[in-house]
Design an enzyme around this catalytic site. Sequence first.
Site, PDB file in Angstrom:
ATOM      1  N   THR A  37      65.148   9.935 -92.632  1.00 26.75           N
ATOM      2  CA  THR A  37      64.899   9.048 -91.532  1.00 26.75           C
ATOM      3  C   THR A  37      65.778   9.661 -90.284  1.00 26.75           C
ATOM      4  OG1 THR A  37      64.661   8.035 -93.838  1.00 26.75           O
ATOM      5  CG2 THR A  37      64.344   6.968 -91.396  1.00 26.75           C
ATOM      6  N   ASP A 221      56.129  10.751 -93.964  1.00 23.95           N
ATOM      7  CA  ASP A 221      57.682  10.452 -94.534  1.00 23.95           C
ATOM      8  C   ASP A 221      57.416  10.358 -95.836  1.00 23.95           C
ATOM      9  OD1 ASP A 221      60.779   9.823 -95.502  1.00 23.95           O
ATOM     10  OD2 ASP A 221      60.294   8.150 -93.938  1.00 23.95           O
ATOM     11  N   GLU A 222      58.159  11.486 -96.855  1.00 21.55           N
ATOM     12  CA  GLU A 222      57.905  10.690 -98.553  1.00 21.55           C
ATOM     13  C   GLU A 222      56.728  10.960 -98.688  1.00 21.55           C
ATOM     14  OE1 GLU A 222      60.109   9.389-100.304  1.00 21.55           O
ATOM     15  OE2 GLU A 222      60.848   7.990 -98.594  1.00 21.55           O
ATOM     16  N   GLN A 253      62.242  13.532-105.528  1.00 16.96           N
ATOM     17  CA  GLN A 253      62.424  12.031-105.559  1.00 16.96           C
ATOM     18  C   GLN A 253      60.697  11.353-105.301  1.00 16.96           C
ATOM     19  OE1 GLN A 253      65.280   9.963-102.500  1.00 16.96           O
ATOM     20  NE2 GLN A 253      65.477  11.688-101.781  1.00 16.96           N
ATOM     21  N   ARG A 606      71.234   6.030-104.104  1.00 15.57           N
ATOM     22  CA  ARG A 606      71.526   5.139-103.845  1.00 15.57           C
ATOM     23  C   ARG A 606      72.863   5.045-104.100  1.00 15.57           C
ATOM     24  NH1 ARG A 606      68.124   6.503-101.606  1.00 15.57           N
ATOM     25  NH2 ARG A 606      67.568   8.440-102.186  1.00 15.57           N
TER      26      ARG A 606
END
Length: 730
Positions: A37, A221-222, A253, A606
Amino acid sequence: MNQPLTHISLLNEVQQKAVTAEPSHLLILAGAGSGKTRVLVHRIAWLLQYGNITPFNILAVTFTNKAANEMRERLNKLVTIPTSNMWVGTFHGIAHRLLRIHWNEAGLSQNFQIIDSEDQKRLIKKIHKTLNLDDKKWPVENSQWFINNKKDEGLRPDKINSGGDLITATLLKVYTAYTAECKRNSLLDFAELLLCSYELMHNCPELLVSYQQRFQHILIDEFQDTNKIQYLWIHLLASGGSSHLTIVGDDDQSIYGWRGAKVENMQRIKTDFPDIKVICLEQNYRSSGNILSAASSVIANNCNRWNKTLWTTKEPGELINLYVAINEIDEAKFVVKQIHKYLHTGIAPNDIAILYRSNAQSRVFEEELLKEGIPYTIYGGYRFFERAEIKDTLAYLRLLVNPNDDASFERIINFPARGIGDVTLSLIREKARADNISLWYATQSVISEQKLSSRMTEILHSFIELIKNLAIEIADMPLDKQINQVLYRSGLYNHFKDDNTTKGDIRTENLEELINAARQFVLDTTESPPLINAFLARVALESDAVGSKEAKNTVQIMTLHSAKGLEFPILFLVGMEMGLFPHHSSLNNPSALEEERRLCYVGITRAMSKLFLSCAQVRRLRGIESYCMPSKFLREIPPHLLNTLSQITTIYPEKRSVSVWENNKTASTTKIKIADATDSQWKIGQKVSHPKFGTGIILEINGKGDNAKIKIKFEQWGIKLLVAMYANLR
DNA sequence: GACGCTCTCATTTTT
DNA sequence: TGAGAGCGTC
């Protein structure tokens, strides 16, 4: 002016390379915790400063609303020029924006409404009824899945060939009828937003060109979670020659395959844009060495991966704690006790999170946290705008905006109760179908044709009048007053107010909260009135953004899926059991299992410094107690990284549990006779082996027959963890 | 037509 | 366990 530059010096070499790459197509493979990010935000700042463009030329697409908000926030801290005319949002949000602007070109009505999955389900259910499909034989969920899937693939009903297959042919019939129904009602579901905006671009070349010229930089993103239609949409927008892609993704992911996401898109983009430059971010800044090792060990069990190795310069840090609980209550008590301890040492509550596989697991934790008086915020689950009373109110609003919205009409025609029952409603439906008009107009026809008793005609008439008058009354009011007026005039507010139970109180509170949310929306929004449409759209697309209370410094509770993109110094990953995580439905499906493993990888990564894993030996799920085996993911973590906190544990022999978790079929072949427990065959100190848990030693035998309890120490699980099994000891 | 009762049944993740 | 359907009663 040189602000971004100073910031860039804080990035590592590879990150800097990604941020300052010359305008070309760029694919950034960013491992978990590698600062993606940050890179994305810095890249935008860099482009604005040196790329000879304005915010107007940038399109940034994220996967969730949370991520979109965060990106904008961080960007505003980094750059000094206003970024309000830069498009930042989710795929659905951006698609919606395009369709609101170009509704005419897209062939939509100006006041089209968005429906969520629940509304969609209701609508399909109705269609099943008109098509005379038995819901038992033809589950609504299947049809819903079929429709959304086809839309995600970019397929309209006329592009699908059933090939004479009865099942496909029937589903296709539902899809066709559903499409017609949505069209007539001006309703767009989530998948339709994407498909429709793709078709808009595809079918209007001059429009496409104007956006291609506008968006000189498209940042996604992603990317690993994009589906086919999203890919096609990006491809179309980026193919103009003047635009440049910056794509960030991590194949490890990818956790939305079940929703049509295609990891293959990451390969495909390289084929479709051969000049794309690939940069790998492999240094992890987030997690301690041990946590990173554990995550890497787990994900290494997946076959289909790109080669990418995360590394860190951080110390190994603490071991990963593993707690084997007696049951789910014991698990929750343990977690809350730990949290309590940390809070006492001065740790902030929002540095702590509890993650689980499915929303149903949240309740026990809520109860325990409540008992201890620890503030928490729960994400997902019952969302504010999915509550019945809120949807009822919104249905009135939607009907006011769009009288052709049959779904809303059906929802409120007799709520609060006005004495309009099934018989009357069937007649209206029949009329609507015969004349091909909406229920709203059908009702008026029925009234004027005097087909009903004078009493019923009167009731229907006053409903129509109510809506018509409301529309006039609220026309010039601010949004929150409009909602207030609707609540009172419809009788909804009094209906819930008269319910003197706690439930009724909560509902009236929620209604008041809705008015507050509307007031806040008026203050926040940049749109010009009338705001009802904008508000309804926001509510549908960001169902948890408005109305949910501020998550100020509280313990965070959420599913693994919604934790993507977040990080926490102290993390609890709970419910690590076969059948729960990995989820039951993935046990017989290798690719689904790999997705579960990626989810586990996302979960572990995380954590920043402290990670707690836990599983229960017995779990009460949907009212039934089941005996659980520890998650296979636990065994994929090298034992030397684990610190087991549980006491020696005992699992009671229970045949049912074996059949519950073992491949979902009766495991008569693997069942052992624990009745033998006290036979000479089984002795304390005897070596035993188990196909899944390896070899171990019996420590203790208590009782006889089916009530016997055995304590066994398995080598593989280290010295402290003992999992005595009730199956297949040889 | 409304309401309350019993019975059944399916259980994931989110825009 | 809890939501929804189906059924009987007011």
